[in-house]
Enzyme design. Structure first.
Site, PDB file in Angstrom:
ATOM      1  N   SER A 140      65.062   3.129  48.643  1.00  0.00           N
ATOM      2  CA  SER A 140      65.981   3.673  49.650  1.00  0.00           C
ATOM      3  C   SER A 140      66.412   2.533  50.565  1.00  0.00           C
ATOM      4  O   SER A 140      65.639   1.581  50.772  1.00  0.00           O
ATOM      5  CB  SER A 140      65.276   4.752  50.490  1.00  0.00           C
ATOM      6  OG  SER A 140      66.052   5.052  51.641  1.00  0.00           O
ATOM      7  N   TYR A 153      57.790   7.519  55.329  1.00  0.00           N
ATOM      8  CA  TYR A 153      58.722   7.499  54.193  1.00  0.00           C
ATOM      9  C   TYR A 153      59.270   6.091  53.961  1.00  0.00           C
ATOM     10  O   TYR A 153      59.281   5.590  52.832  1.00  0.00           O
ATOM     11  CB  TYR A 153      59.867   8.485  54.440  1.00  0.00           C
ATOM     12  CG  TYR A 153      60.940   8.450  53.376  1.00  0.00           C
ATOM     13  CD1 TYR A 153      60.713   8.989  52.106  1.00  0.00           C
ATOM     14  CD2 TYR A 153      62.189   7.872  53.633  1.00  0.00           C
ATOM     15  CE1 TYR A 153      61.704   8.945  51.124  1.00  0.00           C
ATOM     16  CE2 TYR A 153      63.175   7.839  52.659  1.00  0.00           C
ATOM     17  CZ  TYR A 153      62.927   8.379  51.411  1.00  0.00           C
ATOM     18  OH  TYR A 153      63.906   8.334  50.441  1.00  0.00           O
TER      19      TYR A 153
HETATM   20  P1  NAP Z   1      65.867  16.056  45.592  1.00  0.00           P
HETATM   21  O1  NAP Z   1      67.256  16.547  45.629  1.00  0.00           O
HETATM   22  O2  NAP Z   1      64.855  16.705  46.482  1.00  0.00           O
HETATM   23  O3  NAP Z   1      65.313  16.071  44.114  1.00  0.00           O
HETATM   24  C1  NAP Z   1      63.994  15.694  43.928  1.00  0.00           C
HETATM   25  C2  NAP Z   1      63.626  15.794  42.479  1.00  0.00           C
HETATM   26  O4  NAP Z   1      62.266  15.353  42.342  1.00  0.00           O
HETATM   27  C3  NAP Z   1      63.689  17.196  41.924  1.00  0.00           C
HETATM   28  O5  NAP Z   1      64.099  17.151  40.585  1.00  0.00           O
HETATM   29  C4  NAP Z   1      62.229  17.654  42.022  1.00  0.00           C
HETATM   30  O6  NAP Z   1      61.885  18.599  41.013  1.00  0.00           O
HETATM   31  C5  NAP Z   1      61.496  16.383  41.739  1.00  0.00           C
HETATM   32  N1  NAP Z   1      60.136  16.370  42.273  1.00  0.00           N
HETATM   33  C6  NAP Z   1      59.722  16.636  43.525  1.00  0.00           C
HETATM   34  N2  NAP Z   1      58.384  16.518  43.606  1.00  0.00           N
HETATM   35  C7  NAP Z   1      57.959  16.176  42.360  1.00  0.00           C
HETATM   36  C8  NAP Z   1      56.705  15.906  41.793  1.00  0.00           C
HETATM   37  N3  NAP Z   1      55.581  15.984  42.529  1.00  0.00           N
HETATM   38  N4  NAP Z   1      56.637  15.570  40.480  1.00  0.00           N
HETATM   39  C9  NAP Z   1      57.765  15.515  39.714  1.00  0.00           C
HETATM   40  N5  NAP Z   1      58.988  15.761  40.203  1.00  0.00           N
HETATM   41  C10 NAP Z   1      59.076  16.091  41.505  1.00  0.00           C
HETATM   42  O7  NAP Z   1      65.806  14.480  45.988  1.00  0.00           O
HETATM   43  P2  NAP Z   1      66.952  13.338  45.927  1.00  0.00           P
HETATM   44  O8  NAP Z   1      67.638  13.307  47.231  1.00  0.00           O
HETATM   45  O9  NAP Z   1      67.718  13.463  44.680  1.00  0.00           O
HETATM   46  O10 NAP Z   1      66.009  12.029  45.891  1.00  0.00           O
HETATM   47  C11 NAP Z   1      65.640  11.423  44.673  1.00  0.00           C
HETATM   48  C12 NAP Z   1      65.074  10.045  44.991  1.00  0.00           C
HETATM   49  O11 NAP Z   1      66.046   9.284  45.690  1.00  0.00           O
HETATM   50  C13 NAP Z   1      63.831  10.049  45.857  1.00  0.00           C
HETATM   51  O12 NAP Z   1      62.936   9.040  45.449  1.00  0.00           O
HETATM   52  C14 NAP Z   1      64.387   9.742  47.243  1.00  0.00           C
HETATM   53  O13 NAP Z   1      63.417   9.157  48.082  1.00  0.00           O
HETATM   54  C15 NAP Z   1      65.493   8.784  46.883  1.00  0.00           C
HETATM   55  N6  NAP Z   1      66.563   8.643  47.883  1.00  0.00           N
HETATM   56  C16 NAP Z   1      67.361   9.694  48.207  1.00  0.00           C
HETATM   57  C17 NAP Z   1      68.379   9.504  49.146  1.00  0.00           C
HETATM   58  C18 NAP Z   1      69.320  10.602  49.551  1.00  0.00           C
HETATM   59  O14 NAP Z   1      70.076  10.415  50.528  1.00  0.00           O
HETATM   60  N7  NAP Z   1      69.327  11.744  48.862  1.00  0.00           N
HETATM   61  C19 NAP Z   1      68.564   8.254  49.730  1.00  0.00           C
HETATM   62  C20 NAP Z   1      67.730   7.210  49.372  1.00  0.00           C
HETATM   63  C21 NAP Z   1      66.739   7.415  48.430  1.00  0.00           C
HETATM   64  P3  NAP Z   1      61.365  20.082  41.363  1.00  0.00           P
HETATM   65  O15 NAP Z   1      62.518  20.779  42.004  1.00  0.00           O
HETATM   66  O16 NAP Z   1      60.950  20.640  40.073  1.00  0.00           O
HETATM   67  O17 NAP Z   1      60.229  19.900  42.358  1.00  0.00           O
END
Ligand code: NAP
Length: 249
Positions: A140, A153
């Site tokens: 991130s 985080y």
């Molecule tokens: P999200 O919409 O919450 O999606 C998270 C995904 O991870 C879902 O498919 C969820 O599946 C899965 N997950 C959660 N807990 C899990 C576990 N214990 N084991 C296996 N799968 C699990 O999140 P996102 O925003 O797409 O973020 C994805 C990544 O990008 C993360 O590492 C986050 O830190 C990073 N990131 C995001 C942003 C942003 O602005 N969105 C910015 C920087 C970095 P289930 O629904 O089945 O739990």
């Protein structure tokens, strides 16, 4: 078809950035393992999307913060496919709280998935990864530019960048590349509602390209790092943020 004949695992691929990356890899010919923790229906929908584009995918449940689940996931991959070419560590969780409110539970929830989960997946993954394997760790921009109330985080993502660099050195001699992607503010279920109102306006004002990211914006960079086009790129932490510098507000 840059990934024809390759097999890719994307953790946390039922939604958000992971789902976007899984679709992009599948569209380029990779067979994709779509990992999820609890959202089976959403994971199956991603598999169906990939199949409807002529690709091949399989949804596999595993809680990536639990060692036994991670081991079982890779055993499944070994049984079904025998090998792996691309590992995308994406499953992550964020708990935003001030230091006054820190709990051991919140610390472990984030570190166990965002850091231990990535390390366990790489430990198991290297047993299967081909000699031209690519590991992509989703970090991130907060790893270098933390928001207010993001100490734990942001620290997990700083650890992701550091383990990326360390493992690029360790795994380079085996031909395995390890890179991290630092997404900026990206519209996903995790951020739904968080980027609204005045904060959202400030974040967009601090983004040179003038909008929030979408999962597809991150997937393009993941596709590059997964492909042979990036065969000389390892140990890098690359931002995909629309140009945000600093906290963006
Ligand atoms: P999200 O919409 O919450 O999606 C998270 C995904 O991870 C879902 O498919 C969820 O599946 C899965 N997950 C959660 N807990 C899990 C576990 N214990 N084991 C296996 N799968 C699990 O999140 P996102 O925003 O797409 O973020 C994805 C990544 O990008 C993360 O590492 C986050 O830190 C990073 N990131 C995001 C942003 C942003 O602005 N969105 C910015 C920087 C970095 P289930 O629904 O089945 O739990």
């Amino acid at each position: 078809m840059k990934l024809q004949g390759k097999t890719a695992l994307v953790t946390g691929a039922s939604k958000g950035i992971g789902a976007g990356i899984a679709r992009a890899l599948g569209a380029q010919g990779a067979t994709v393992i779509v990992n999820y923790a609890s959202s089976r229906r959403e994971a199956e929908a991603v598999v169906a999307d990939i199949a409807s584009n002529g690709g091949s995918a399989l949804a596999v449940q595993a809680d990536m913060s639990r060692e036994a689940d991670v081991v079982r996931l890779f055993e499944t991959i070994r049984g079904e496919f025998g090998t792996l070419d691309i590992l995308v560590n994406n499953a992550g969780v964020a708990v935003f709280q001030l230091i006054d409110d820190l709990t051991e539970e919140a610390f472990h929830k984030q570190f166990n998935l965002n850091v231990l989960g990535y390390l366990l997946a790489i430990r198991e993954g290297v047993k299967l990864l081909s000699s031209k394997g690519s590991v992509i760790n989703i970090s991130s921009i907060l790893s270098t530019d933390p928001y207010l109330a993001s100490s734990v985080y942001s620290a997990t993502k700083g650890a992701v960048d550091t383990l990326t660099f360390a493992l690029a050195r360790e795994l380079g001699p085996r031909g395995i590349r390890v890179n991290s992607i630092l997404p900026g503010h990206t519209n996903t279920p995790a951020t739904d509602g968080h980027f609204a109102g005045e904060l959202g306006e400030k974040l967009i004002a601090g983004t040179p390209l003038g909008r929030f990211g979408e999962p597809e914006d991150i997937a393009g960079l993941a596709l590059f790092l997964a492909s042979d086009d990036a065969h000389w790129v390892t140990g890098e932490s690359i931002r995909a943020s629309g140009g945000v510098r600093g906290v963006g507000y």
